[in-house]
Design a protein around this motif. Structure first.
Motif, PDB file in Angstrom:
ATOM      1  N   PHE A 114      36.792  37.021  25.907  1.00 27.27           N
ATOM      2  CA  PHE A 114      37.573  36.634  27.087  1.00 27.27           C
ATOM      3  C   PHE A 114      37.174  37.491  28.293  1.00 27.27           C
ATOM      4  N   ALA A 115      37.125  38.802  28.089  1.00 27.21           N
ATOM      5  CA  ALA A 115      36.892  39.726  29.213  1.00 27.21           C
ATOM      6  C   ALA A 115      35.492  39.536  29.779  1.00 27.21           C
ATOM      7  N   ARG A 116      34.503  39.381  28.913  1.00 27.48           N
ATOM      8  CA  ARG A 116      33.141  39.201  29.411  1.00 27.48           C
ATOM      9  C   ARG A 116      33.066  37.944  30.293  1.00 27.48           C
ATOM     10  N   TYR A 117      33.615  36.847  29.792  1.00 28.51           N
ATOM     11  CA  TYR A 117      33.538  35.598  30.566  1.00 28.51           C
ATOM     12  C   TYR A 117      34.351  35.695  31.861  1.00 28.51           C
ATOM     13  N   ASN A 118      35.523  36.260  31.763  1.00 30.74           N
ATOM     14  CA  ASN A 118      36.412  36.285  32.931  1.00 30.74           C
ATOM     15  C   ASN A 118      35.991  37.291  33.992  1.00 30.74           C
ATOM     16  N   LEU A 119      35.033  38.152  33.649  1.00 26.59           N
ATOM     17  CA  LEU A 119      34.450  39.034  34.659  1.00 26.59           C
ATOM     18  C   LEU A 119      33.206  38.408  35.293  1.00 26.59           C
ATOM     19  N   GLY A 120      32.960  37.126  34.994  1.00 31.93           N
ATOM     20  CA  GLY A 120      31.881  36.430  35.688  1.00 31.93           C
ATOM     21  C   GLY A 120      30.583  36.333  34.911  1.00 31.93           C
ATOM     22  N   ASN A 121      30.618  36.674  33.617  1.00 28.92           N
ATOM     23  CA  ASN A 121      29.397  36.603  32.804  1.00 28.92           C
ATOM     24  C   ASN A 121      29.427  35.386  31.893  1.00 28.92           C
ATOM     25  N   ILE A 148      33.067  25.832  27.937  1.00 31.80           N
ATOM     26  CA  ILE A 148      34.175  26.714  28.306  1.00 31.80           C
ATOM     27  C   ILE A 148      34.723  26.266  29.664  1.00 31.80           C
ATOM     28  N   SER A 149      36.015  26.427  29.861  1.00 32.79           N
ATOM     29  CA  SER A 149      36.627  26.016  31.126  1.00 32.79           C
ATOM     30  C   SER A 149      36.679  27.201  32.088  1.00 32.79           C
ATOM     31  N   SER A 150      36.269  26.947  33.339  1.00 29.81           N
ATOM     32  CA  SER A 150      36.325  28.029  34.329  1.00 29.81           C
ATOM     33  C   SER A 150      37.647  28.020  35.107  1.00 29.81           C
ATOM     34  N   ALA A 151      38.545  27.098  34.743  1.00 27.49           N
ATOM     35  CA  ALA A 151      39.836  27.063  35.455  1.00 27.49           C
ATOM     36  C   ALA A 151      40.575  28.383  35.267  1.00 27.49           C
ATOM     37  N   SER A 152      41.097  28.892  36.340  1.00 30.36           N
ATOM     38  CA  SER A 152      41.826  30.182  36.413  1.00 30.36           C
ATOM     39  C   SER A 152      41.033  31.365  35.845  1.00 30.36           C
ATOM     40  N   ARG A 153      39.718  31.319  36.030  1.00 29.77           N
ATOM     41  CA  ARG A 153      38.869  32.428  35.569  1.00 29.77           C
ATOM     42  C   ARG A 153      39.249  33.719  36.309  1.00 29.77           C
ATOM     43  N   GLY A 154      39.350  34.801  35.575  1.00 28.73           N
ATOM     44  CA  GLY A 154      39.736  36.094  36.160  1.00 28.73           C
ATOM     45  C   GLY A 154      41.219  36.391  36.011  1.00 28.73           C
ATOM     46  N   ASN A 155      41.931  35.487  35.323  1.00 23.44           N
ATOM     47  CA  ASN A 155      43.380  35.629  35.168  1.00 23.44           C
ATOM     48  C   ASN A 155      43.742  36.969  34.520  1.00 23.44           C
ATOM     49  N   ALA A 156      44.697  37.656  35.123  1.00 22.55           N
ATOM     50  CA  ALA A 156      45.094  38.971  34.602  1.00 22.55           C
ATOM     51  C   ALA A 156      46.540  38.918  34.109  1.00 22.55           C
ATOM     52  N   TRP A 160      33.914  45.492  27.287  1.00 19.25           N
ATOM     53  CA  TRP A 160      34.472  44.462  28.176  1.00 19.25           C
ATOM     54  C   TRP A 160      35.977  44.625  28.326  1.00 19.25           C
ATOM     55  N   THR A 161      36.607  45.055  27.264  1.00 14.28           N
ATOM     56  CA  THR A 161      38.051  45.319  27.326  1.00 14.28           C
ATOM     57  C   THR A 161      38.318  46.458  28.316  1.00 14.28           C
ATOM     58  N   ALA A 162      37.497  47.497  28.238  1.00 14.19           N
ATOM     59  CA  ALA A 162      37.663  48.631  29.169  1.00 14.19           C
ATOM     60  C   ALA A 162      37.450  48.181  30.609  1.00 14.19           C
ATOM     61  N   LYS A 163      36.457  47.319  30.816  1.00 20.12           N
ATOM     62  CA  LYS A 163      36.215  46.824  32.183  1.00 20.12           C
ATOM     63  C   LYS A 163      37.345  45.903  32.641  1.00 20.12           C
ATOM     64  N   TYR A 164      37.858  45.133  31.689  1.00 22.68           N
ATOM     65  CA  TYR A 164      38.924  44.214  32.094  1.00 22.68           C
ATOM     66  C   TYR A 164      40.211  44.951  32.440  1.00 22.68           C
ATOM     67  N   LEU A 165      40.410  46.089  31.789  1.00 18.63           N
ATOM     68  CA  LEU A 165      41.552  46.924  32.184  1.00 18.63           C
ATOM     69  C   LEU A 165      41.386  47.322  33.646  1.00 18.63           C
ATOM     70  N   ASN A 166      40.209  47.762  34.009  1.00 17.15           N
ATOM     71  CA  ASN A 166      39.998  48.147  35.412  1.00 17.15           C
ATOM     72  C   ASN A 166      40.191  46.961  36.353  1.00 17.15           C
TER      73      ASN A 166
END
Ligand SMILES: *[C@@H]1O[C@H](CO)[C@@H](O)[C@H](O)[C@H]1NC(C)=O
Ligand SMILES: *[C@@H]1O[C@H](CO)[C@@H](O)[C@H](O)[C@H]1NC(C)=O
Ligand SMILES: *[C@@H]1O[C@H](CO)[C@@H](O)[C@H](O)[C@H]1NC(C)=O
Ligand SMILES: *[C@@H]1O[C@H](CO)[C@@H](O)[C@H](O)[C@H]1NC(C)=O
Length: 398
Positions: free
Chosen positions: A303-310, A327-335, A356-362
């Motif tokens: 999830f985190a890798r994709y939602n960070l734009g990869n 994969i659906s890009s709808a609401s990509r980046g959702n936190a 990716w989890t560590a990056k997604y926390l940031n």
């Protein structure tokens, strides 16, 4: 006696893997260790604890007086009609949990009394959940949240004496049978056992577990744990994370979520609920976080890798009702507030690599205010009430 009790608690802390012989309290999303750390960091005026705390105590729903809106029937679904009143319940849960948390940290009993009043009013009043299949979302989401609020407050003697049994009885009577019926595929609207998206079942698993702990009901607890490991629907971890795929470049395993082809907001909820299930189990000495190759973490990493734009690989998905070829890009980046918990568990406690989890926390901390806030601190949209949050206050290590 005190020494023996302390020794026993310490012993339990050291042995997170053993089967629970008895339930630990408070032992759902919040433990006394979480509270002690938060207290110390707040008195040392350290962030992110201090900012989180200041936010918590600034909310209207963390202050007294607070008037409960308990009613005997809650409807979810039929949005926009007069029937849909589930917000009354989730707003009161936000208040009950926040007030209980405020009491735990500050020791000021006016907040415990206010939380107890809210919980008891719902315990005495709520009889029915309605609104088509959506009623099972209420049973799942608000079920685990209610049990968590009551669990946090159970150490307050006046509540333990005069309120806990009322709330517990209502949860056993009104909510738990719905969690079990839904997960036993007893609802006629189900076309097949994988009909409902993962979140629908995950929240019901979380609720059965939470009510099991609150009520010290081993049957309900075992039911939730067993479903997570071996259920036939999408609340079972192997179906919630449908496929293990390889990360481009590294070949590392990533876990494709069952709702990945639907949209990223629902995918984010899936990760949030897996965090709830993992944490509730961990606090009872059961390690679901590491279950089946840390499958929860593989899901979070995907999830985190994709939602960070990869990019991520995607295996076509169908449950016989919906079909997703990409994969659906709808609401990509959702936190959603869950990344402090996951990062703390996997990186800090387990010492695993979770880049990716560590990056997604940031990323989440940027989206929020530099700290993960909690229930009741955003607008009125349903998604803000799907979890209790306060990750930076409760799960960040010192
Ligand atoms: C415990 O939960 C089960 C359902 O899992 C229920 O049948 C049983 O009545 C509960 N026990 C008590 C003492 O409430
Ligand atoms: C899990 O489910 C499978 C098939 O549904 C069954 O054969 C197996 O015995 C179950 N395992 C447990 C621990 O219940
Ligand atoms: C664990 O994951 C693997 C790989 O996806 C899968 O084949 C297996 O059935 C899963 N379940 C268990 C209980 O190992
Ligand atoms: C996250 O942010 C912190 C503080 O800015 C930084 O030290 C850390 O390296 C970042 N972590 C990742 C994985 O980007």
């Amino acid at each position: 006696m005190v020494a023996v009790a302390l020794f026993f608690q310490f012993f339990l802390l050291l042995l997170p893997q053993v089967c629970s012989l008895e339930f630990v309290h408070p032992g759902l999303m919040v433990t006394n260790a979480n509270i002690e750390l938060a207290k110390n960091q707040i008195s040392a005026k350290k962030d992110p604890w201090l900012s989180s705390w200041n936010r918590l105590i600034s909310l209207q729903c963390s202050n007294t007086p607070y008037t409960s809106s308990a009613v005997n029937t809650i409807y979810r679904g039929d949005w926009g009609t007069n029937n849909a009143n589930v917000h009354l319940l989730w707003q009161d849960i936000a208040a009950a949990f926040n007030l209980a948390l405020r009491w735990k940290i500050s020791g000021d009993t006016q907040y415990a009394d206010a939380a107890a009043k809210i919980l008891v009013s719902w315990g005495e009043t709520l009889q029915t959940l309605g609104g088509g299949d959506d009623k099972y979302l209420t049973a799942g989401l608000q079920g685990y949240e209610l049990a968590n609020a009551a669990e946090l407050l159970r150490g307050y003697p006046p509540f333990a004496k005069n309120g806990l049994a009322i709330v517990t009885d209502m949860l056993l009577r009104v909510i738990l049978p719905m969690n079990e019926k839904f997960l036993n595929h007893g609802e006629g609207s189900e076309h097949n056992v994988k009909h409902f998206f993962a979140n629908w079942e995950l929240c019901n698993v979380a609720s059965a577990m939470a009510i099991g702990v609150l009520a010290e009901n081993q049957t309900a607890w075992d039911f939730g744990i067993h479903y997570f490991k071996n259920g036939s629907g999408n609340g079972c971890i192997d179906n919630a994370i449908t496929n293990i795929v390889q990360e481009p470049g590294t070949g590392n395993p990533l876990g494709q979520g069952q709702e990945s082809g639907r949209d990223q907001g629902h995918s984010a909820l899936g990760i949030q609920l897996l965090g709830v299930i993992g944490q509730q189990a961990w606090n009872q000495g059961v390690d679901l976080f590491s279950y089946n190759g840390s499958r929860i973490l593989l899901g979070a990493e995907y999830f985190a890798r994709y939602n960070l734009g990869n990019d991520v690989p995607f295996v076509p998905y169908t449950n016989g009702i919906v079909h997703f070829s990409e994969i659906s890009s709808a609401s990509r980046g959702n936190a959603r507030p869950t990344w402090e918990l996951l990062n703390n568990h996997y990186v800090v406690i387990k010492g695993l690599d979770a880049p990716w989890t560590a990056k997604y926390l940031n990323h989440s901390l940027e989206v929020f205010y530099g700290y993960e806030d909690g229930i009741g601190s955003r607008g009125g949209a349903s998604g803000y009430f799907d979890g209790l949050g306060w990750g930076s206050l409760l799960y960040r290590s010192g």
